[in-house]
Design a protein around this motif. Sequence first.
Motif, PDB file in Angstrom:
ATOM      1  N   ASN A  83       5.902   7.068   0.387  1.00 46.10           N
ATOM      2  CA  ASN A  83       6.510   7.975  -0.783  1.00 46.10           C
ATOM      3  C   ASN A  83       7.111   6.881  -1.787  1.00 46.10           C
ATOM      4  OD1 ASN A  83       9.472   7.583  -0.526  1.00 46.10           O
ATOM      5  ND2 ASN A  83       9.187   8.684   1.599  1.00 46.10           N
ATOM      6  N   GLY A  84       7.134   7.776  -2.972  1.00 51.01           N
ATOM      7  CA  GLY A  84       7.832   7.052  -4.039  1.00 51.01           C
ATOM      8  C   GLY A  84       8.905   6.277  -4.072  1.00 51.01           C
ATOM      9  N   ASN A  85      10.123   6.616  -3.165  1.00 50.24           N
ATOM     10  CA  ASN A  85      11.253   5.859  -3.221  1.00 50.24           C
ATOM     11  C   ASN A  85      10.887   4.508  -2.290  1.00 50.24           C
ATOM     12  OD1 ASN A  85      12.487   7.995  -4.630  1.00 50.24           O
ATOM     13  ND2 ASN A  85      13.149   9.095  -2.631  1.00 50.24           N
ATOM     14  N   GLU A  86      10.223   4.744  -1.207  1.00 49.00           N
ATOM     15  CA  GLU A  86       9.952   3.693  -0.413  1.00 49.00           C
ATOM     16  C   GLU A  86       9.098   2.512  -1.340  1.00 49.00           C
ATOM     17  OE1 GLU A  86       7.833   4.395   3.115  1.00 49.00           O
ATOM     18  OE2 GLU A  86       9.181   5.926   3.795  1.00 49.00           O
ATOM     19  N   VAL A  87       8.538   3.006  -2.508  1.00 52.55           N
ATOM     20  CA  VAL A  87       7.503   1.965  -3.187  1.00 52.55           C
ATOM     21  C   VAL A  87       8.598   1.344  -4.067  1.00 52.55           C
ATOM     22  CG1 VAL A  87       6.201   1.760  -5.307  1.00 52.55           C
ATOM     23  CG2 VAL A  87       5.567   3.342  -3.465  1.00 52.55           C
ATOM     24  N   ILE A  88       9.615   1.998  -4.680  1.00 54.13           N
ATOM     25  CA  ILE A  88      10.410   1.343  -5.455  1.00 54.13           C
ATOM     26  C   ILE A  88      11.373   0.280  -4.682  1.00 54.13           C
ATOM     27  CG2 ILE A  88      12.541   1.707  -6.933  1.00 54.13           C
ATOM     28  CD1 ILE A  88       9.757   2.439  -8.109  1.00 54.13           C
ATOM     29  N   LYS A  89      11.727   0.698  -3.319  1.00 56.79           N
ATOM     30  CA  LYS A  89      12.599  -0.049  -2.580  1.00 56.79           C
ATOM     31  C   LYS A  89      11.858  -1.465  -2.295  1.00 56.79           C
ATOM     32  CE  LYS A  89      14.424   1.669   1.228  1.00 56.79           C
ATOM     33  NZ  LYS A  89      14.780   3.020   1.940  1.00 56.79           N
ATOM     34  N   ILE A 106       0.978  -1.333  -0.005  1.00 54.99           N
ATOM     35  CA  ILE A 106      -0.039  -0.026  -0.036  1.00 54.99           C
ATOM     36  C   ILE A 106       0.911   1.365   0.037  1.00 54.99           C
ATOM     37  CG2 ILE A 106      -2.000   1.425   1.316  1.00 54.99           C
ATOM     38  CD1 ILE A 106      -2.489  -1.509   2.485  1.00 54.99           C
ATOM     39  N   ALA A 107       0.737   2.215  -1.010  1.00 58.07           N
ATOM     40  CA  ALA A 107       1.629   3.331  -1.239  1.00 58.07           C
ATOM     41  C   ALA A 107       0.458   4.312  -0.883  1.00 58.07           C
ATOM     42  CB  ALA A 107       2.257   3.389  -2.635  1.00 58.07           C
ATOM     43  N   GLU A 108       0.866   4.917   0.367  1.00 63.65           N
ATOM     44  CA  GLU A 108      -0.251   5.827   0.901  1.00 63.65           C
ATOM     45  C   GLU A 108       0.233   6.830   1.795  1.00 63.65           C
ATOM     46  OE1 GLU A 108      -2.571   8.222   1.376  1.00 63.65           O
ATOM     47  OE2 GLU A 108      -3.856   6.856   0.380  1.00 63.65           O
ATOM     48  N   ASP A 109       0.340   8.068   1.614  1.00 63.38           N
ATOM     49  CA  ASP A 109       1.301   9.111   2.707  1.00 63.38           C
ATOM     50  C   ASP A 109       0.144   9.604   3.889  1.00 63.38           C
ATOM     51  OD1 ASP A 109      -0.176  10.640   0.724  1.00 63.38           O
ATOM     52  OD2 ASP A 109       1.060  12.249   1.263  1.00 63.38           O
ATOM     53  N   SER A 110      -1.170   9.179   3.780  1.00 59.97           N
ATOM     54  CA  SER A 110      -1.881   9.479   5.002  1.00 59.97           C
ATOM     55  C   SER A 110      -2.267   8.298   5.859  1.00 59.97           C
ATOM     56  CB  SER A 110      -3.404   9.986   4.422  1.00 59.97           C
ATOM     57  OG  SER A 110      -4.644   9.489   5.234  1.00 59.97           O
ATOM     58  N   GLY A 123       7.531  12.806  -3.159  1.00 60.49           N
ATOM     59  CA  GLY A 123       8.743  12.254  -3.993  1.00 60.49           C
ATOM     60  C   GLY A 123       8.199  11.817  -5.408  1.00 60.49           C
ATOM     61  N   LYS A 124       8.718  10.682  -5.639  1.00 62.06           N
ATOM     62  CA  LYS A 124       7.964  10.128  -7.088  1.00 62.06           C
ATOM     63  C   LYS A 124       6.550   9.927  -6.876  1.00 62.06           C
ATOM     64  CE  LYS A 124      12.350   7.837  -8.280  1.00 62.06           C
ATOM     65  NZ  LYS A 124      12.790   6.673  -7.838  1.00 62.06           N
ATOM     66  N   ASP A 125       5.531  10.728  -7.772  1.00 62.17           N
ATOM     67  CA  ASP A 125       4.302  10.317  -7.610  1.00 62.17           C
ATOM     68  C   ASP A 125       3.868   8.893  -8.138  1.00 62.17           C
ATOM     69  OD1 ASP A 125       3.791  10.375 -10.316  1.00 62.17           O
ATOM     70  OD2 ASP A 125       3.019  12.371 -10.391  1.00 62.17           O
ATOM     71  N   GLY A 126       2.647   8.467  -7.754  1.00 61.37           N
ATOM     72  CA  GLY A 126       2.160   7.072  -8.328  1.00 61.37           C
ATOM     73  C   GLY A 126       2.310   6.839  -9.680  1.00 61.37           C
ATOM     74  N   ILE A 177      -0.186  -3.843  -5.909  1.00 64.92           N
ATOM     75  CA  ILE A 177       0.038  -2.607  -5.363  1.00 64.92           C
ATOM     76  C   ILE A 177      -0.902  -1.752  -5.217  1.00 64.92           C
ATOM     77  CG2 ILE A 177       1.540  -0.430  -5.479  1.00 64.92           C
ATOM     78  CD1 ILE A 177       3.897  -2.167  -6.948  1.00 64.92           C
ATOM     79  N   LEU A 178      -1.355  -1.053  -4.226  1.00 64.74           N
ATOM     80  CA  LEU A 178      -2.521  -0.208  -4.195  1.00 64.74           C
ATOM     81  C   LEU A 178      -1.818   1.073  -4.090  1.00 64.74           C
ATOM     82  CD1 LEU A 178      -5.056  -1.178  -1.499  1.00 64.74           C
ATOM     83  CD2 LEU A 178      -5.456  -0.499  -3.710  1.00 64.74           C
ATOM     84  N   MET A 179      -1.791   1.882  -5.212  1.00 66.11           N
ATOM     85  CA  MET A 179      -0.814   3.021  -5.415  1.00 66.11           C
ATOM     86  C   MET A 179      -1.600   4.376  -5.472  1.00 66.11           C
ATOM     87  SD  MET A 179       2.447   3.666  -6.675  1.00 66.11           S
ATOM     88  CE  MET A 179       3.002   2.495  -7.743  1.00 66.11           C
ATOM     89  N   ASP A 180      -1.507   5.257  -4.177  1.00 64.34           N
ATOM     90  CA  ASP A 180      -2.125   6.409  -4.099  1.00 64.34           C
ATOM     91  C   ASP A 180      -1.269   7.592  -5.261  1.00 64.34           C
ATOM     92  OD1 ASP A 180      -3.558   8.593  -3.372  1.00 64.34           O
ATOM     93  OD2 ASP A 180      -1.865   9.352  -2.019  1.00 64.34           O
TER      94      ASP A 180
END
Length: 125
Positions: free
Chosen positions: A35-41, A8-12, A59-62, A51-54
């Motif tokens: 954030n985007g960097n964590e997603v890629i990591k 889950i990529a979500e900043d809230s 950072g890098k957006d979805g 992936i649930l991508m907000d």
Amino acid sequence: MADKTILIAEDSSVILNLTKKILELQRYKILTAKNGNEVIKQVGNNKIDAILMDLNIPGKDGMQCTREIRANENKEISSIPIIAVTGNANNYTMEDFKDAGINAYLPKPLDFDMLVQTVKQYTAE
């Protein structure tokens, strides 16, 4: 059946925790990224089933993350189903989503039945 892993990529934090609880009730294993960097990591370090991508993560957006994942040389990574989540879909057309490689799209506020149904659809064997 082995538990499926959902990133889950979500900043809230509020939305993140809610979404996480709902999917854990469905027996999914959850990884998170704020954030985007964590997603890629996370994608590089774990086997992820969807992936649930907000789209508005910092950072890098979805959309950028999606393109980067799709461009990955590892087939297993480049083919992960990506479900976009956004509160302002008006900024994007379905074409934009298709071009970036997004498989499905859920508007915010999230309809959790829809969420579960969509995740199930993309993680079915």
